[in-house]
Design an enzyme around this catalytic site. Structure first.
Site, PDB file in Angstrom:
ATOM      1  N   HIS A 132       0.811  -1.222   0.000  1.00 44.66           N
ATOM      2  CA  HIS A 132       0.000   0.000   0.000  1.00 44.66           C
ATOM      3  C   HIS A 132       0.847   1.276   0.000  1.00 44.66           C
ATOM      4  O   HIS A 132       0.319   2.365  -0.264  1.00 44.66           O
ATOM      5  CB  HIS A 132      -0.926   0.030   1.213  1.00 44.66           C
ATOM      6  CG  HIS A 132      -1.981  -1.025   1.200  1.00 44.66           C
ATOM      7  ND1 HIS A 132      -2.813  -1.246   0.121  1.00 44.66           N
ATOM      8  CD2 HIS A 132      -2.338  -1.941   2.139  1.00 44.66           C
ATOM      9  CE1 HIS A 132      -3.637  -2.245   0.394  1.00 44.66           C
ATOM     10  NE2 HIS A 132      -3.368  -2.686   1.605  1.00 44.66           N
ATOM     11  N   ASP A 169      -2.956 -10.682  -2.311  1.00 49.21           N
ATOM     12  CA  ASP A 169      -3.519 -10.142  -1.071  1.00 49.21           C
ATOM     13  C   ASP A 169      -4.988  -9.786  -1.312  1.00 49.21           C
ATOM     14  O   ASP A 169      -5.378  -9.461  -2.435  1.00 49.21           O
ATOM     15  CB  ASP A 169      -2.731  -8.904  -0.661  1.00 49.21           C
ATOM     16  CG  ASP A 169      -3.037  -8.424   0.737  1.00 49.21           C
ATOM     17  OD1 ASP A 169      -2.257  -8.736   1.657  1.00 49.21           O
ATOM     18  OD2 ASP A 169      -4.051  -7.717   0.927  1.00 49.21           O
ATOM     19  N   HIS A 171      -6.433  -7.168  -0.412  1.00 51.19           N
ATOM     20  CA  HIS A 171      -6.518  -5.736  -0.672  1.00 51.19           C
ATOM     21  C   HIS A 171      -5.698  -5.382  -1.911  1.00 51.19           C
ATOM     22  O   HIS A 171      -4.601  -5.918  -2.113  1.00 51.19           O
ATOM     23  CB  HIS A 171      -5.979  -4.929   0.523  1.00 51.19           C
ATOM     24  CG  HIS A 171      -6.636  -5.257   1.825  1.00 51.19           C
ATOM     25  ND1 HIS A 171      -6.098  -6.170   2.716  1.00 51.19           N
ATOM     26  CD2 HIS A 171      -7.778  -4.801   2.380  1.00 51.19           C
ATOM     27  CE1 HIS A 171      -6.891  -6.250   3.782  1.00 51.19           C
ATOM     28  NE2 HIS A 171      -7.917  -5.443   3.598  1.00 51.19           N
TER      29      HIS A 171
END
Length: 313
Positions: A132, A169, A171
């Site tokens: 991220h 993942d 996300h």
């Protein structure tokens, strides 16, 4: 035992990664690494791995993917005690920045190991995770983008022309996409629950980003359909010289961080597909880096099957 066709699987970590913590009850906790180690020992895999201490990334390695101002800002924010929040979900303690440097350095060292032939593949058991983190911002538990640092190192120091990033993942790896979108030397393929944090990835930012959003409640069937219909044809056409995995295990059925229901057999299956593709196009070269996975039991079990398939055990 490891098959004769496979080289050693390197396992990189560092004690600093267990000193980073973000407060009582935070799901991205030091116990994650202990749970992985315990399960690998219980599964009889621990002694078959080549254990190495992850070095610290250098400033020059980080600057390939992060802004200088961001690195300076981080260095000034490290607390003498307690915590400082970088975003609502991401905090650092006095040891966190050292952990982040070693987490990023693990990916660099792993790339060098597989490119030199000393290891055929590698797994980096590190934290904080990374996918991220963008060029200039920490978010979603991530400080440095570990996978991006590793890929940029492979491109710059090993003169590769085609590196694939695979992100499973739950996300979306928005930071990795931010860094590499439009770079034709990189193909990024990913699955993620959508809509879900960080509420990005659909549509992708550029043509070298192959994002396959999955609906709430999706199971391993949806994963296999996405891989067979989208990932594998694109990866075969790309012919990667190296595969780097953002290995998040938070899509597991038992992980309450998400609403997707993968199980260990799904992680084993996708790892087999990637290993076969790497053996065909990339001399078997894979670097896998830990991202999410917050239910300790399912995390340990999922990493164990991932490493069993990577190593051909």
């Amino acid at each position: 035992m490891q098959s004769q066709a496979a080289g050693p699987t390197a396992y990189l970590t560092h004690s600093a990664c267990s000193m980073h913590e973000m407060g009582k009850g935070h799901p991205e906790c030091p116990q994650r690494l202990a749970a992985i180690q315990d399960r690998l020992i219980a599964a009889g895999l621990w002694d078959y791995l080549w254990h190495l201490e992850a070095p610290s990334a250098t400033r020059a390695q980080l600057l390939r993917v992060h802004d200088a101002a961001y690195l300076e800002r981080l260095s000034l924010m490290v607390p003498a005690q307690g915590y400082v929040h970088l975003d609502p979900d991401t905090a650092i303690n006095p040891y966190s920045l050292r952990a982040a440097y070693h987490a990023a350095g693990a990916g660099v060292a792993a790339v060098d190991l597989v490119m030199s032939g000393r290891a055929q593949n590698a797994f980096c058991a590190v934290r904080p995770p990374g996918h991220h983190a963008s060029r200039c911002k920490a978010m979603g538990f991530c400080v440095f983008n570990n996978v991006a640092v590793a890929v940029a190192h492979a491109l710059a120091e090993h003169w590769l022309g085609r590196v694939a990033i695979v992100d499973f993942d739950v996300h979306h790896g928005n930071g990795t996409e931010d860094i590499f979108h439009g770079d034709e030397r990189v193909l990024m393929v990913g699955i993620f629950q959508h809509p879900f944090y960080p509420y990005s990835g659909d549509p992708p930012l550029a043509g070298n980003m192959l994002n396959v959003p999955l609906a709430r409640g999706s199971t391993g069937t949806a994963l296999r359909e996405a891989v067979n219909a989208h990932w594998l044809p694109a990866l075969e056409a790309f012919r990667p010289e190296l595969i780097v995995i953002s290995a998040g295990f938070d899509a597991h059925l038992e992980d309450d961080m998400s609403s997707v229901g993968f199980v260990e057999a799904d992680y084993a299956w996708i790892t087999r597909q990637l290993r076969a593709l790497a053996l065909h196009h990339a001399g078997g070269r894979i670097v896998s880096m830990l991202e999410g996975g917050y239910d300790l039991s399912s995390l340990g079990r999922s990493v164990a099957v991932h490493l069993k398939e990577l190593g051909g055990f």
